[in-house]
Design a protein around this motif. Structure first.
Motif, PDB file in Angstrom:
ATOM      1  N   SER A  63       0.829  -1.204   0.000  1.00 32.57           N
ATOM      2  CA  SER A  63       0.000   0.000   0.000  1.00 32.57           C
ATOM      3  C   SER A  63       0.867   1.258   0.000  1.00 32.57           C
ATOM      4  CB  SER A  63      -0.972   0.000   1.176  1.00 32.57           C
ATOM      5  OG  SER A  63      -0.284   0.097   2.397  1.00 32.57           O
ATOM      6  N   VAL A  64       1.970   1.230   0.733  1.00 28.15           N
ATOM      7  CA  VAL A  64       2.878   2.384   0.701  1.00 28.15           C
ATOM      8  C   VAL A  64       3.551   2.480  -0.659  1.00 28.15           C
ATOM      9  CG1 VAL A  64       4.960   3.375   1.707  1.00 28.15           C
ATOM     10  CG2 VAL A  64       3.240   2.421   3.162  1.00 28.15           C
ATOM     11  N   GLY A  65       3.859   1.335  -1.257  1.00 22.62           N
ATOM     12  CA  GLY A  65       4.407   1.351  -2.609  1.00 22.62           C
ATOM     13  C   GLY A  65       3.461   2.012  -3.598  1.00 22.62           C
ATOM     14  N   LEU A  66       2.176   1.737  -3.457  1.00 20.10           N
ATOM     15  CA  LEU A  66       1.186   2.395  -4.317  1.00 20.10           C
ATOM     16  C   LEU A  66       1.189   3.904  -4.098  1.00 20.10           C
ATOM     17  CD1 LEU A  66      -1.796  -0.108  -3.991  1.00 20.10           C
ATOM     18  CD2 LEU A  66      -0.482   0.397  -6.073  1.00 20.10           C
ATOM     19  N   GLN A  71       1.008   9.796  -8.283  1.00 19.06           N
ATOM     20  CA  GLN A  71       1.344  11.189  -8.597  1.00 19.06           C
ATOM     21  C   GLN A  71       0.539  12.156  -7.730  1.00 19.06           C
ATOM     22  OE1 GLN A  71       3.883  11.808 -10.668  1.00 19.06           O
ATOM     23  NE2 GLN A  71       4.046   9.583 -10.776  1.00 19.06           N
ATOM     24  N   ASN A  72      -0.009  11.657  -6.652  1.00 18.05           N
ATOM     25  CA  ASN A  72      -0.838  12.458  -5.756  1.00 18.05           C
ATOM     26  C   ASN A  72       0.007  13.536  -5.082  1.00 18.05           C
ATOM     27  OD1 ASN A  72      -2.388  13.386  -3.506  1.00 18.05           O
ATOM     28  ND2 ASN A  72      -3.587  11.519  -3.591  1.00 18.05           N
ATOM     29  N   ASP A  73      -0.531  14.735  -5.002  1.00 17.87           N
ATOM     30  CA  ASP A  73       0.184  15.845  -4.366  1.00 17.87           C
ATOM     31  C   ASP A  73       0.367  15.631  -2.866  1.00 17.87           C
ATOM     32  OD1 ASP A  73       0.341  17.148  -6.790  1.00 17.87           O
ATOM     33  OD2 ASP A  73      -1.485  18.324  -6.452  1.00 17.87           O
ATOM     34  N   ASN A  74      -0.489  14.830  -2.265  1.00 17.98           N
ATOM     35  CA  ASN A  74      -0.438  14.595  -0.821  1.00 17.98           C
ATOM     36  C   ASN A  74       0.317  13.330  -0.447  1.00 17.98           C
ATOM     37  OD1 ASN A  74      -2.020  16.867  -0.263  1.00 17.98           O
ATOM     38  ND2 ASN A  74      -3.898  15.719  -0.619  1.00 17.98           N
ATOM     39  N   ARG A  75       1.077  12.783  -1.351  1.00 18.67           N
ATOM     40  CA  ARG A  75       1.697  11.488  -1.056  1.00 18.67           C
ATOM     41  C   ARG A  75       2.684  11.554   0.101  1.00 18.67           C
ATOM     42  NH1 ARG A  75       5.737   9.850  -5.958  1.00 18.67           N
ATOM     43  NH2 ARG A  75       6.865  11.800  -5.973  1.00 18.67           N
ATOM     44  N   MET A  76       3.407  12.639   0.279  1.00 18.73           N
ATOM     45  CA  MET A  76       4.330  12.738   1.418  1.00 18.73           C
ATOM     46  C   MET A  76       3.555  12.744   2.735  1.00 18.73           C
ATOM     47  SD  MET A  76       7.280  12.339   0.403  1.00 18.73           S
ATOM     48  CE  MET A  76       8.070  12.548   1.965  1.00 18.73           C
ATOM     49  N   TYR A  77       2.397  13.348   2.744  1.00 21.04           N
ATOM     50  CA  TYR A  77       1.547  13.329   3.939  1.00 21.04           C
ATOM     51  C   TYR A  77       1.183  11.890   4.290  1.00 21.04           C
ATOM     52  CZ  TYR A  77      -2.714  13.597   6.697  1.00 21.04           C
ATOM     53  OH  TYR A  77      -3.664  13.408   7.658  1.00 21.04           O
ATOM     54  N   PHE A  78       0.782  11.123   3.284  1.00 17.20           N
ATOM     55  CA  PHE A  78       0.372   9.741   3.529  1.00 17.20           C
ATOM     56  C   PHE A  78       1.560   8.849   3.907  1.00 17.20           C
ATOM     57  CE2 PHE A  78      -3.195  11.192   0.816  1.00 17.20           C
ATOM     58  CZ  PHE A  78      -4.191  11.033   1.765  1.00 17.20           C
ATOM     59  N   ILE A  79       2.718   9.131   3.352  1.00 17.01           N
ATOM     60  CA  ILE A  79       3.919   8.365   3.727  1.00 17.01           C
ATOM     61  C   ILE A  79       4.276   8.650   5.183  1.00 17.01           C
ATOM     62  CG2 ILE A  79       6.395   8.134   3.299  1.00 17.01           C
ATOM     63  CD1 ILE A  79       5.713   8.589   0.291  1.00 17.01           C
ATOM     64  N   ARG A  80       4.188   9.919   5.589  1.00 19.76           N
ATOM     65  CA  ARG A  80       4.439  10.259   7.002  1.00 19.76           C
ATOM     66  C   ARG A  80       3.414   9.600   7.914  1.00 19.76           C
ATOM     67  NH1 ARG A  80       5.172  15.662   4.834  1.00 19.76           N
ATOM     68  NH2 ARG A  80       7.396  15.998   4.576  1.00 19.76           N
ATOM     69  N   LEU A  81       2.171   9.613   7.498  1.00 19.73           N
ATOM     70  CA  LEU A  81       1.112   8.976   8.278  1.00 19.73           C
ATOM     71  C   LEU A  81       1.382   7.479   8.428  1.00 19.73           C
ATOM     72  CD1 LEU A  81      -1.526   9.934   9.597  1.00 19.73           C
ATOM     73  CD2 LEU A  81      -2.702   9.244   7.517  1.00 19.73           C
TER      74      LEU A  81
END
Length: 114
Positions: A63-66, A71-81
Motif C-alpha cells: 500500500s505504501v508502494g502504491l 502522482q498524488n500531491d499529498n503522497r508525502m503526507y500519507f507516507i508520514r502517516l
C-alpha cells in the motif's frame, strides 16, 4: 522499471524489518508471559500470528508502494502517516509484551480507531 519495483519492495522490507525487530525483542515474553494470560476461547493459535502478521506486512508495504508510485500531491503526507502508524505498531509490541503495560495497548487502539 527498477525504481518502480524498489518502490514496492523497500516498503515491504521495512515493514518486515520493523516486525522482525519487534518479534525478536518480545520473544521472551511470547514464550514466558503470553501463555499465562487468560485468553478468550476464540483466540487464534500461536502459529497463526506470524502468518497473519506476515500477510499484513506485505499488504502494508504494498500500500505504501502504491502511494510512493502515485502522482498524488499529498503522497508525502500519507507516507508520514504510514511511518507514524508503523511506529505505533512497533510500540504496541514493546509496551504490551515486553513492558506489560496494557494501558498503552488501550491508548494505541484508541489512536488507531480515531
Amino acid at each position: 522499471m527498477l525504481k518502480k519495483v524498489l518502490s514496492y519492495l523497500v516498503p515491504v522490507a521495512i515493514c518486515f524489518l520493523v516486525g522482525g525487530i519487534a518479534a525478536y525483542l518480545q520473544s521472551d515474553a511470547v514464550e514466558n508471559w503470553y501463555p499465562l494470560l487468560k485468553k478468550s476461547p476464540l483466540s487464534p493459535p500461536n502459529w497463526a500470528f506470524p502468518l497473519a502478521w506476515g500477510f499484513l506486512y506485505v499488504c502494508m508495504g504494498l500500500s505504501v508502494g502504491l502511494i510512493i508510485d502515485s502522482q498524488n500531491d499529498n503522497r508525502m503526507y500519507f507516507i508520514r502517516l504510514f511511518a507514524i502508524q508503523l511506529v505505533f505498531n512497533f510500540m504496541w509490541s514493546i509496551f504490551s509484551s515486553i513492558w506489560k503495560i496494557p494501558c498503552w495497548v488501550c491508548w494505541t487502539l484508541f489512536c488507531w480507531i480515531y
